[in-house]
Design an enzyme around this catalytic site. Sequence first.
Site, PDB file in Angstrom:
ATOM      1  CE  LYS A 220      -4.371  -1.923   1.805  1.00  0.00           C
ATOM      2  NZ  LYS A 220      -5.368  -1.642   2.961  1.00  0.00           N
ATOM      3  CG  ASP A 299      -6.377  -7.818   6.945  1.00  0.00           C
ATOM      4  OD1 ASP A 299      -5.972  -6.383   6.592  1.00  0.00           O
ATOM      5  OD2 ASP A 299      -6.326  -7.509   5.419  1.00  0.00           O
TER       6      ASP A 299
END
Length: 345
Positions: A220, A299
């Site tokens: 990311k 997550d």
Amino acid sequence: MLLITDRPEQSHKLDRLLSLWGPCAVVDLNRPVAVRPASRHLLISDVDLSNRASVEAVRRTLASHRSAGTPFLCLLRDPSPRTAVQANAIGASAVLSADAPAKVLLGEVGRMLNGAGDSQPVQQQFVAASVVVADMLERAARGDALSPAALDGGIEAINRAADQRDLGAWLDMVWSHDDATYQHCLLVAGLAAAFAERLSFPETARRLVTGAALLHDVGKARIPLAILHKPGALTAEEMRIVREHPRVGYEMLRMQGGFEREIVDAAYSHHEYLDGSGYPRGLRADEVSDLVRMITICDVYAALIERRSYKAPMAPEQAYGTLAAMTGKLDPDLLRAFRQVVLPN
């Protein structure tokens, strides 16, 4: 917080680091834009105090935003007696070198925000881990090699925090972070470390799990911040870009080398589900390792309880219930064990 600076090229990095302790507005003395006065818990300046005009500009900005008793941290680029005198003359509560390590800066900011007493062990570990996350994402965004020594220090800090078995304290500190990407990395890593500790993994295995969690979203760092921080729903094209991050992270770690195979695999596979409905490869069942199954649970749970401008966070019971309803996607045995981490009573 309010950051006063005359070098805007550096302000974004400093602003993002300071977001560990909450929202931070920025005043650029080179391009002054009105910042609405607000109640400030801390004022920080990163300005060349050898320049008289800059000193006066800082003084005026402080007069507009400083209330009685508001602490003011002055970062000195030149640690000479003259600049120290200037800092005191404009009312600095504390001074620190502008080149101080991030850990020192964050520790001083935390002290000034939370009082002069010594911070608790979990807070100290959290600050250390936050510095590692900041360094990791900055390096990855620039295309630089990650620092194995720094990552080891972050893993150690997070695991020692998990030893305290106080996940609530860790979550409270995570919520104080104003940067969504930093927040998510620290949240997943804290959950994974607590999960491995609760399963009584040996230290070597715990380090592997926490390391995988810390690096799972490293891809990311290459996603534009405008997309990552978008306050509303993503377009189809923006979603396509975001969904590239597992592949980007995998390639990043693979090309650098030196990372355990399991950690590289977690960066690539943490969005895979056991029924083949995940991405990017649509893996199924035994193609998904046990470590990846753990990281995926952490997550998904983290995404459900996170606070975002466009959605309210789920309560722990509701978030766990959502995971339990994902029949066929998550490992049922690991999910039952995870319940004791997030709903221990």
